[in-house]
Design an enzyme around this catalytic site. Structure first.
Site, PDB file in Angstrom:
ATOM      1  CE  LYS A 152      61.523  63.383  35.830  1.00 57.16           C
ATOM      2  NZ  LYS A 152      62.148  62.415  36.981  1.00 57.16           N
ATOM      3  CB  THR A 153      54.580  64.315  37.285  1.00 50.49           C
ATOM      4  OG1 THR A 153      55.215  63.350  36.399  1.00 50.49           O
ATOM      5  CG2 THR A 153      53.045  64.368  36.914  1.00 50.49           C
TER       6      THR A 153
ATOM      7  CD  GLU B 191      56.928  65.104  34.034  1.00 48.41           C
ATOM      8  OE1 GLU B 191      57.820  63.933  34.196  1.00 48.41           O
ATOM      9  OE2 GLU B 191      55.821  64.711  34.299  1.00 48.41           O
TER      10      GLU B 191
END
Length: 466
Positions: free
Chosen positions: A114-115, A158
């Protein structure tokens, strides 16, 4: 929201501090509290936030609205007092939902990646002059922080699946990187409930929007097939719509050609190691193509991409020794991170892992034992557990060490971080790569080791984090 004075309980967390930074940029007076000072807290203070160390009822004085996160317990004195005073109280995801749902939202979720994907998307949009708002779950050197306010309409963030808060988001574009058993404590230990939540997230994408799905995951393909909206699969497998071909990795860098359907887009050079980062870049490229950007922007930004803090962050690299820190805390993440480290061709790869939470360690114990196949030596710290979590009998780092040893790996359990640092100082030699992994405070080992190498004159080039 007007310009209410907003108070954040636990303002130093990545998600909370990012939102606070955006709201400060929008002109809101912001106050907050946290249990300790951090660089994120100091940065917010420099922007004008009034932040106290420690949670006390008087910290609420003057607040017109209160924001908390899942990590804040109901008996927190500030949260309890806010409810008693009938102040408007919002979960952090409700504030983020206001940004995502009110703009051209791009929400990124999944068990891993995600990051990195969110960061890549944000930097590509910035590089194209689109001026997005970006909220990331880590410090990003290229952004100067973990969030920025943009005026271009796009909101890239996110979407956290760990507590199902991502179900509040109604993005225009949704990215799901992968879907594996994780955070099962929130879902009653039932992975099918996790899958169902992802399905509801996809169903919340705005009409006419796009779902970009990691197509190398059979389970995610099944979920995508049940989704009636527009979808695009990306990955390394031949059946994907957006595909990386002719992948060549050497010295921690990757080169590959990108194809969208029958159309070749061009070659990409990526400086961050690992096949998983190649796949992450495809997700970002897919978003860029959907927003109408030129592929040349993707090429230029991705070639310069240096990652986020704690995402394969090289803290020291010279004198024949490399020290790396990574956030990997799930078995699949550990395996991918160690595979990426192998691309750097170390003589020995020393993995230092700190399990997080007794319940996660219990549910994934045997998967963790299988995750260290690329390591020459494994060092395990004690389990990092948040306040209030009760130990589970038979679940410990010592037990995990036994299981890893049974797989033929050289492993040692050392309880305290400072003792791990001392141990590493005695065994490392030129040619070694040491990589610390975990979501707790194991980063302090990598930082201390890197600093000791500087003091000892063994490293010439350093990027020691703060």
């Amino acid at each position: 929201m007007g310009t209410e004075r907003i108070h954040f309980i636990g303002i130093g967390g990545y998600g909370m501090s990012g939102l606070a930074r955006v709201l400060l940029s929008l002109g809101h007076p912001v106050t907050g509290s946290d249990i300790r000072l951090s660089e994120r807290v100091r940065g917010l203070r420099q922007m004008g936030a009034v932040i106290n160390v420690g949670h006390r009822v008087e910290n609420l004085d003057g607040a017109e609205m209160v924001v908390y996160s899942t990590d804040v317990p109901e008996d927190n004195p500030e949260l309890a007092a806010a409810r008693e005073r009938n102040l408007p109280v919002f979960h952090r995801s409700e504030i983020l939902a206001g940004l995502i749902n009110g703009g051209r939202g791009i929400a990124v979720t999944g068990t891993h990646g995600k990051t990195t994907i969110t960061t890549m998307i944000g930097l590509i949009l910035i590089g194209a002059g689109v001026d997005p708002t970006v909220v990331v779950g880590a410090e990003v050197p290229a952004l100067g922080s973990n969030a920025r306010l943009g005026l271009g309409g796009y909101v890239v963030a996110e979407a956290d699946e760990s507590d199902a808060s991502f179900l509040r988001y109604r993005p225009e574009i949704a990215v799901v990187s992968n879907m594996e058993p994780e955070h099962l404590d929130h879902y009653g230990g039932d992975f099918e409930r996790v899958v169902e939540a992802y399905g509801r997230f996809l169903a919340g994408v705005k009409a006419g929007g796009l779902c970009l799905l990691g197509g190398d995951s059979p389970r995610l393909r099944l979920l995508g097939g049940a989704h009636g909206g527009r979808r695009l699969y990306y990955g390394l497998g031949a059946g994907n719509d957006l595909l990386a071909e002719a992948l060549c990795s050497e010295g921690g860098e990757s080169r590959y050609r990108v194809r969208l359907g029958a159309k070749p887009l061009g070659e990409v050079k990526l400086r961050v190691p690992g096949r998983h980062n190649v796949v992450n870049s495809l997700a970002a490229i897919g978003v860029a193509m959907e927003t109408g950007l030129d592929f040349a922007v993707c090429q230029r930004v991705l070639e310069q991409f240096a990652g986020a803090k704690r995402r394969f962050e090289v803290l020291a690299s010279a004198g024949g020794i490399r020290v790396v820190d990574d956030y990997a805390h799930h078995p699949s993440e550990i395996g991918a991170t160690l595979q990426a480290a192998r691309e750097l061709e170390p003589k020995r790869l020393i993995a230092v892992f700190q399990p997080q939470r007794y319940v996660r360690t219990h549910l994934l114990l045997h998967d963790f034992a299988e995750a260290f196949g690329d390591a020459d030596r494994v060092v395990l710290a004690d389990i990092y557990s948040p306040p209030g979590e009760k130990p589970i009998p038979g679940v410990s780092s010592a037990r995990l060490a036994e299981l890893i040893s049974a797989k033929g790996r050289e492993v040692i359990h050392i309880a305290k971080n400072e003792d791990i640092t001392t141990y590493l100082q005695t065994i490392i030699r030129p040619g070694d790569t040491v990589i610390t992994m975990g979501a707790g405070d194991i980063w302090s080992v990598a930082q201390a080791l890197a600093e000791s190498l500087v003091e000892g004159g063994r490293c010439l080039e350093l990027g020691v984090g703060s």
